[in-house]
Design a protein around this motif. Structure first.
Motif, PDB file in Angstrom:
ATOM      1  N   ALA A 267       0.751  -1.101   0.137  1.00 18.03           N
ATOM      2  CA  ALA A 267       0.189  -0.065  -0.048  1.00 18.03           C
ATOM      3  C   ALA A 267       0.803   1.304  -0.088  1.00 18.03           C
ATOM      4  CB  ALA A 267      -0.859   0.064   1.297  1.00 18.03           C
TER       5      ALA A 267
ATOM      6  N   ALA B 207      -0.404   5.199   2.934  1.00 13.17           N
ATOM      7  CA  ALA B 207      -1.690   4.813   3.191  1.00 13.17           C
ATOM      8  C   ALA B 207      -1.609   4.467   4.686  1.00 13.17           C
ATOM      9  CB  ALA B 207      -1.555   3.372   2.478  1.00 13.17           C
ATOM     10  N   CYS B 208      -0.800   3.988   5.427  1.00 14.53           N
ATOM     11  CA  CYS B 208      -0.779   3.828   6.653  1.00 14.53           C
ATOM     12  C   CYS B 208      -0.963   4.881   7.776  1.00 14.53           C
ATOM     13  CB  CYS B 208       0.557   2.901   7.338  1.00 14.53           C
ATOM     14  SG  CYS B 208       1.355   2.152   6.200  1.00 14.53           S
TER      15      CYS B 208
ATOM     16  N   CYS C 193      -4.742   5.790   9.175  1.00 10.95           N
ATOM     17  CA  CYS C 193      -5.247   5.325  10.371  1.00 10.95           C
ATOM     18  C   CYS C 193      -4.173   5.174  11.482  1.00 10.95           C
ATOM     19  CB  CYS C 193      -5.733   3.943  10.272  1.00 10.95           C
ATOM     20  SG  CYS C 193      -7.098   3.891   8.896  1.00 10.95           S
ATOM     21  N   HIS C 194      -3.075   5.146  11.457  1.00 11.99           N
ATOM     22  CA  HIS C 194      -1.806   5.012  12.069  1.00 11.99           C
ATOM     23  C   HIS C 194      -1.130   6.274  12.287  1.00 11.99           C
ATOM     24  CE1 HIS C 194      -2.797   0.890  12.842  1.00 11.99           C
ATOM     25  NE2 HIS C 194      -2.795   0.740  11.656  1.00 11.99           N
TER      26      HIS C 194
ATOM     27  N   CYS D 223       7.164   1.111   6.563  1.00  9.57           N
ATOM     28  CA  CYS D 223       6.252   0.096   7.442  1.00  9.57           C
ATOM     29  C   CYS D 223       6.139  -1.362   7.122  1.00  9.57           C
ATOM     30  CB  CYS D 223       4.915   0.599   7.746  1.00  9.57           C
ATOM     31  SG  CYS D 223       4.892   2.616   7.865  1.00  9.57           S
ATOM     32  N   GLU D 224       6.135  -1.396   5.860  1.00  6.63           N
ATOM     33  CA  GLU D 224       5.599  -2.637   5.128  1.00  6.63           C
ATOM     34  C   GLU D 224       6.942  -3.652   5.017  1.00  6.63           C
ATOM     35  OE1 GLU D 224       3.570  -0.579   2.083  1.00  6.63           O
ATOM     36  OE2 GLU D 224       2.150  -2.174   2.145  1.00  6.63           O
TER      37      GLU D 224
ATOM     38  N   HIS E 115       6.237  -5.052   8.694  1.00  3.81           N
ATOM     39  CA  HIS E 115       5.022  -5.602   8.832  1.00  3.81           C
ATOM     40  C   HIS E 115       4.490  -6.334   7.790  1.00  3.81           C
ATOM     41  CE1 HIS E 115       4.364  -3.789  12.932  1.00  3.81           C
ATOM     42  NE2 HIS E 115       4.807  -2.674  12.286  1.00  3.81           N
TER      43      HIS E 115
ATOM     44  N   GLY F 205       0.688  -4.788   3.043  1.00  4.19           N
ATOM     45  CA  GLY F 205      -0.370  -4.226   3.748  1.00  4.19           C
ATOM     46  C   GLY F 205      -1.762  -3.721   3.017  1.00  4.19           C
TER      47      GLY F 205
ATOM     48  N   HIS G  20      -4.577  -4.936   4.217  1.00  2.00           N
ATOM     49  CA  HIS G  20      -5.024  -4.766   5.742  1.00  2.00           C
ATOM     50  C   HIS G  20      -5.578  -3.179   5.796  1.00  2.00           C
ATOM     51  CE1 HIS G  20      -4.538  -3.651   9.983  1.00  2.00           C
ATOM     52  NE2 HIS G  20      -3.874  -2.627   9.398  1.00  2.00           N
ATOM     53  N   THR G  21      -5.089  -2.236   4.562  1.00  2.00           N
ATOM     54  CA  THR G  21      -5.679  -1.121   4.549  1.00  2.00           C
ATOM     55  C   THR G  21      -7.006  -1.027   4.179  1.00  2.00           C
ATOM     56  OG1 THR G  21      -4.987  -0.640   2.374  1.00  2.00           O
ATOM     57  CG2 THR G  21      -3.609   0.157   3.934  1.00  2.00           C
TER      58      THR G  21
ATOM     59  N   PRO H  92      -8.937  -3.790   7.908  1.00  2.00           N
ATOM     60  CA  PRO H  92      -7.997  -4.133   9.021  1.00  2.00           C
ATOM     61  C   PRO H  92      -8.170  -5.385   9.651  1.00  2.00           C
ATOM     62  CG  PRO H  92      -8.443  -1.711   8.849  1.00  2.00           C
ATOM     63  CD  PRO H  92      -9.419  -2.646   7.971  1.00  2.00           C
ATOM     64  N   ASP H  93      -9.262  -5.404  10.194  1.00  2.00           N
ATOM     65  CA  ASP H  93      -9.681  -6.650  11.067  1.00  2.00           C
ATOM     66  C   ASP H  93      -9.784  -7.934  10.370  1.00  2.00           C
ATOM     67  OD1 ASP H  93     -10.157  -4.945  13.220  1.00  2.00           O
ATOM     68  OD2 ASP H  93     -12.274  -4.626  12.650  1.00  2.00           O
TER      69      ASP H  93
ATOM     70  N   LEU I 163      -1.918  -7.522  10.063  1.00  2.00           N
ATOM     71  CA  LEU I 163      -0.490  -7.656   9.729  1.00  2.00           C
ATOM     72  C   LEU I 163       0.277  -8.439  10.726  1.00  2.00           C
ATOM     73  CD1 LEU I 163       0.126  -4.114   8.339  1.00  2.00           C
ATOM     74  CD2 LEU I 163      -0.143  -6.299   7.207  1.00  2.00           C
TER      75      LEU I 163
ATOM     76  N   ILE J  31       3.577  -8.880  13.123  1.00  2.00           N
ATOM     77  CA  ILE J  31       4.379  -8.055  14.033  1.00  2.00           C
ATOM     78  C   ILE J  31       5.821  -8.656  14.361  1.00  2.00           C
ATOM     79  CG2 ILE J  31       4.575  -6.950  16.222  1.00  2.00           C
ATOM     80  CD1 ILE J  31       1.765  -6.111  16.200  1.00  2.00           C
TER      81      ILE J  31
HETATM   82  C1  HEC Z   1      -8.420   1.866   7.199  1.00  2.00           C
HETATM   83  C2  HEC Z   1      -7.584   2.174   8.449  1.00  2.00           C
HETATM   84  C3  HEC Z   1      -6.162   1.734   8.673  1.00  2.00           C
HETATM   85  C4  HEC Z   1      -5.290   1.602   7.679  1.00  2.00           C
HETATM   86  C5  HEC Z   1      -5.058   2.437   6.394  1.00  2.00           C
HETATM   87  C6  HEC Z   1      -4.115   0.948   8.254  1.00  2.00           C
HETATM   88  N1  HEC Z   1      -4.483   0.298   9.302  1.00  2.00           N
HETATM   89 FE1  HEC Z   1      -3.223  -0.951  10.619  1.00  2.00          FE
HETATM   90  N2  HEC Z   1      -4.808  -1.280  11.949  1.00  2.00           N
HETATM   91  C7  HEC Z   1      -6.141  -0.842  11.499  1.00  2.00           C
HETATM   92  C8  HEC Z   1      -7.031  -1.217  12.618  1.00  2.00           C
HETATM   93  C9  HEC Z   1      -8.512  -0.672  12.841  1.00  2.00           C
HETATM   94  C10 HEC Z   1      -6.088  -2.052  13.540  1.00  2.00           C
HETATM   95  C11 HEC Z   1      -6.447  -2.599  14.786  1.00  2.00           C
HETATM   96  C12 HEC Z   1      -6.981  -4.099  14.042  1.00  2.00           C
HETATM   97  C13 HEC Z   1      -6.930  -5.138  15.177  1.00  2.00           C
HETATM   98  O1  HEC Z   1      -6.611  -4.728  16.606  1.00  2.00           O
HETATM   99  O2  HEC Z   1      -7.457  -6.347  14.908  1.00  2.00           O
HETATM  100  C14 HEC Z   1      -4.717  -1.875  12.927  1.00  2.00           C
HETATM  101  C15 HEC Z   1      -3.680  -2.878  13.530  1.00  2.00           C
HETATM  102  C16 HEC Z   1      -2.415  -2.752  12.824  1.00  2.00           C
HETATM  103  C17 HEC Z   1      -1.364  -3.507  13.436  1.00  2.00           C
HETATM  104  C18 HEC Z   1      -1.171  -4.124  14.665  1.00  2.00           C
HETATM  105  C19 HEC Z   1      -1.864  -5.595  14.270  1.00  2.00           C
HETATM  106  C20 HEC Z   1      -2.062  -6.371  15.533  1.00  2.00           C
HETATM  107  O3  HEC Z   1      -2.224  -7.624  15.434  1.00  2.00           O
HETATM  108  O4  HEC Z   1      -2.061  -5.777  16.700  1.00  2.00           O
HETATM  109  C21 HEC Z   1      -0.387  -3.133  12.758  1.00  2.00           C
HETATM  110  C22 HEC Z   1       1.244  -3.616  12.715  1.00  2.00           C
HETATM  111  C23 HEC Z   1      -0.654  -2.186  11.539  1.00  2.00           C
HETATM  112  N3  HEC Z   1      -2.116  -2.015  11.797  1.00  2.00           N
HETATM  113  C24 HEC Z   1       0.006  -1.897  10.592  1.00  2.00           C
HETATM  114  C25 HEC Z   1      -0.300  -1.003   9.378  1.00  2.00           C
HETATM  115  C26 HEC Z   1       0.447  -0.583   8.343  1.00  2.00           C
HETATM  116  C27 HEC Z   1       1.914  -0.888   8.192  1.00  2.00           C
HETATM  117  C28 HEC Z   1      -0.321   0.072   7.547  1.00  2.00           C
HETATM  118  C29 HEC Z   1       0.037   0.572   6.133  1.00  2.00           C
HETATM  119  C30 HEC Z   1       0.354  -0.448   5.187  1.00  2.00           C
HETATM  120  C31 HEC Z   1      -1.700  -0.017   8.232  1.00  2.00           C
HETATM  121  N4  HEC Z   1      -1.628  -0.678   9.266  1.00  2.00           N
HETATM  122  C32 HEC Z   1      -2.837   0.711   7.560  1.00  2.00           C
HETATM  123  C33 HEC Z   1      -6.487   0.330  10.513  1.00  2.00           C
HETATM  124  C34 HEC Z   1      -5.811   0.598   9.766  1.00  2.00           C
END
Ligand code: HEC
Ligand code: HEC
Ligand code: HEC
Ligand code: HEC
Ligand code: HEC
Ligand code: HEC
Ligand code: HEC
Ligand code: HEC
Length: 253
Positions: A63, A67-68, A71-72, A89-90, A93, A96, A99-100, A103-104, A108, A110
């Motif tokens: 992504a 993109a990250c 939300c982060h 990031c990727e 992790h 991704g 995931h974007t 996410p649920d 990704l 860790i």
């Molecule tokens: C649309 C929103 C969104 C985007 C964009 C996003 N994330 Fe997330 N991310 C989340 C949410 C919501 C959670 C919590 C999900 C959960 O707890 O299961 C999360 C959890 C995570 C976690 C922790 C996973 C865990 O098991 O605790 C990581 C690492 C992560 N994101 C990395 C990234 C990276 C790297 C990117 C960019 C490539 C990214 N995220 C983009 C919403 C997003």
């Protein structure tokens, strides 16, 4: 006809074989080409226009770090201020894109394992001078890297001043016994580097009767209240530590 055959047979056998192979190759090249080269090749010169459509069919996997941030933003902001700012990031992790989008459903990975960080940080003379490198065998081998280093904001942490950061049990043992007034460094000479790469700079360990004798010998000039023995005869032939635990000496054994 027979003359032709004679002429043909007069040609050396190797050349005949090569000629036949060459003929087969030529036929395949002219006709096979049509079979294997897609029709759209050549429409716009030496280029296959439909390649773009094909590539568009392949789903996105990465992504990109922008993109990250959607939300982060906290992690992105923190990382951009510290030494991993150029590590994507990727990289850590994994891909991704999915995931974007959800996410649920697509959590990704860790990388919490020691073996991961050392891909970049284990000592390798080919790496540029000044790149932070460690020897994973001797650099704090008992803990995960992230116990001491923040992966999003890495910096060499404070060197632990206290021996107890790593030798907690011994500190407790010493504190509970008759040697509680003695600092660790009374008996162990330690270099500061021991607290950074412990196994490369092991402290000294006293193993002579004379060492304990500096305080406990009847002839020693140490404080009066310290109990004395004649170190020539008392428990002779053995190091004192074989009968008295140096970190918690006991006489009622
Ligand atoms: C649309 C929103 C969104 C985007 C964009 C996003 N994330 Fe997330 N991310 C989340 C949410 C919501 C959670 C919590 C999900 C959960 O707890 O299961 C999360 C959890 C995570 C976690 C922790 C996973 C865990 O098991 O605790 C990581 C690492 C992560 N994101 C990395 C990234 C990276 C790297 C990117 C960019 C490539 C990214 N995220 C983009 C919403 C997003
Ligand atoms: C050098 C490798 C590395 C890079 C680069 C990295 N991470 Fe992480 N990340 C980790 C590790 C290791 C953990 C687990 C930390 C822990 O458990 O203490 C983690 C934890 C997380 C978590 C879950 C817990 C938390 O701290 O919020 C999220 C979300 C996350 N990272 C997002 C990101 C995003 C977004 C980026 C890019 C801006 C990024 N990471 C870059 C290694 C990395
Ligand atoms: C893709 C390669 C890569 C990975 C994987 C990686 N790092 Fe780094 N690390 C770097 C780079 C690049 C720097 C910055 C070097 C510089 O600017 O001189 C750095 C800097 C550091 C520093 C700062 C050292 C100093 O002297 O201030 C520490 C500590 C560190 N990383 C720990 C970790 C830990 C812990 C992990 C695993 C979670 C990890 N790194 C994973 C590439 C990586
Ligand atoms: C018990 C805590 C601890 C653990 C576990 C640990 N480190 Fe360190 N690390 C330190 C300390 C303390 C320093 C500071 C040394 C200094 O100031 O030169 C350091 C320094 C570093 C440096 C900077 C070296 C330099 O020359 O600038 C890197 C890179 C590093 N550690 C990576 C790692 C990696 C990778 C792991 C896991 C394999 C790891 N560390 C595990 C405590 C720890
Ligand atoms: C960063 C963690 C750390 C700190 C801080 C630390 N040590 Fe250690 N020490 C170690 C490790 C790891 C070993 C090796 C243990 C092993 O080999 O089983 C060790 C070994 C030793 C040994 C045994 C040497 C040998 O030959 O067996 C002595 C003595 C010692 N440390 C004393 C101290 C004293 C005194 C302090 C405080 C001034 C101190 N250490 C601070 C991690 C640490
Ligand atoms: C009275 C002197 C004395 C004091 C004070 C002392 N030590 Fe020791 N230490 C010794 C002797 C002697 C040995 C060797 C024991 C043996 O080989 O049986 C030893 C062994 C060790 C070892 C290696 C063996 C083991 O038990 O793991 C470590 C680590 C250590 N000491 C750490 C410490 C720390 C940390 C302190 C302070 C909290 C401390 N020592 C205070 C005398 C002392
Ligand atoms: C820097 C001085 C010093 C050194 C060196 C030293 N001790 Fe002690 N030791 C003391 C003090 C102070 C006490 C507490 C007063 C006392 O009980 O005599 C003590 C107490 C003792 C006791 C008596 C415990 C009790 O039950 O009363 C023994 C046994 C002992 N030490 C053994 C050792 C051994 C073995 C070594 C060498 C590894 C050693 N000491 C090195 C200062 C020292
Ligand atoms: C073979 C085992 C043995 C060895 C080796 C040994 N001790 Fe002892 N030590 C004892 C015993 C048992 C006692 C208690 C009975 C006694 O007072 O004789 C004791 C008592 C002591 C006491 C207390 C004396 C008092 O007046 O209450 C001190 C101090 C002491 N030892 C120091 C040392 C020192 C220093 C060494 C090394 C030079 C050493 N010991 C070697 C077995 C040993």
């Amino acid at each position: 006809m027979s003359k032709l055959k004679e002429k043909y047979l007069a040609i050396p056998e190797q050349i005949r074989i090569v000629t036949v192979l060459f003929a087969i190759f030529l036929i395949m090249f002219i006709f096979g080409r049509r079979l294997f080269i897609p029709k759209t090749f050549g429409e716009y010169g030496h280029y296959r226009a439909a390649a773009v459509d094909d590539i568009m069919q392949i789903g996105l996997v990465y992504a990109g770090h922008q993109a990250c941030a959607e939300c982060h933003d906290d992690v992105v902001a923190e990382k951009s201020q510290h030494m991993h700012k150029h590590v994507a990031c990727e990289n850590c992790h994994g891909p991704g894109y999915a995931h974007t989008q959800a996410p649920d459903e697509h959590p990704l990975t860790i990388p919490t394992d020691r073996s991961y960080c050392v891909l970049c940080h284990s000592y390798n003379p080919a790496r540029p001078t000044g790149f932070p490198q460690i020897d994973p065998v001797t650099h704090n081998p008992d803990g995960a890297c992230i116990d001491c280093h923040q992966p999003h904001a890495p910096q060499p942490p404070e060197v632990p001043e206290e021996c107890g950061s790593c030798h907690e049990r011994i500190v407790r043992t010493l504190g509970a016994g008759h040697h509680n007034s003695l600092p660790c460094t009374q008996c162990h000479d330690i270099k500061q580097e021991h607290k950074i790469t412990p196994r490369d700079f092991l402290p000294t360990v006293p193993r002579t009767r004379e060492f304990c004798g500096t305080c406990h010998s009847t002839k020693a000039s140490s404080a009066k209240e310290i109990r004395r023995v004649d170190i020539v005869t008392h428990g002779e032939n053995y190091f004192c530590g074989q009968c008295h635990f140096p970190h918690n000496p006991e006489v009622k054994i």
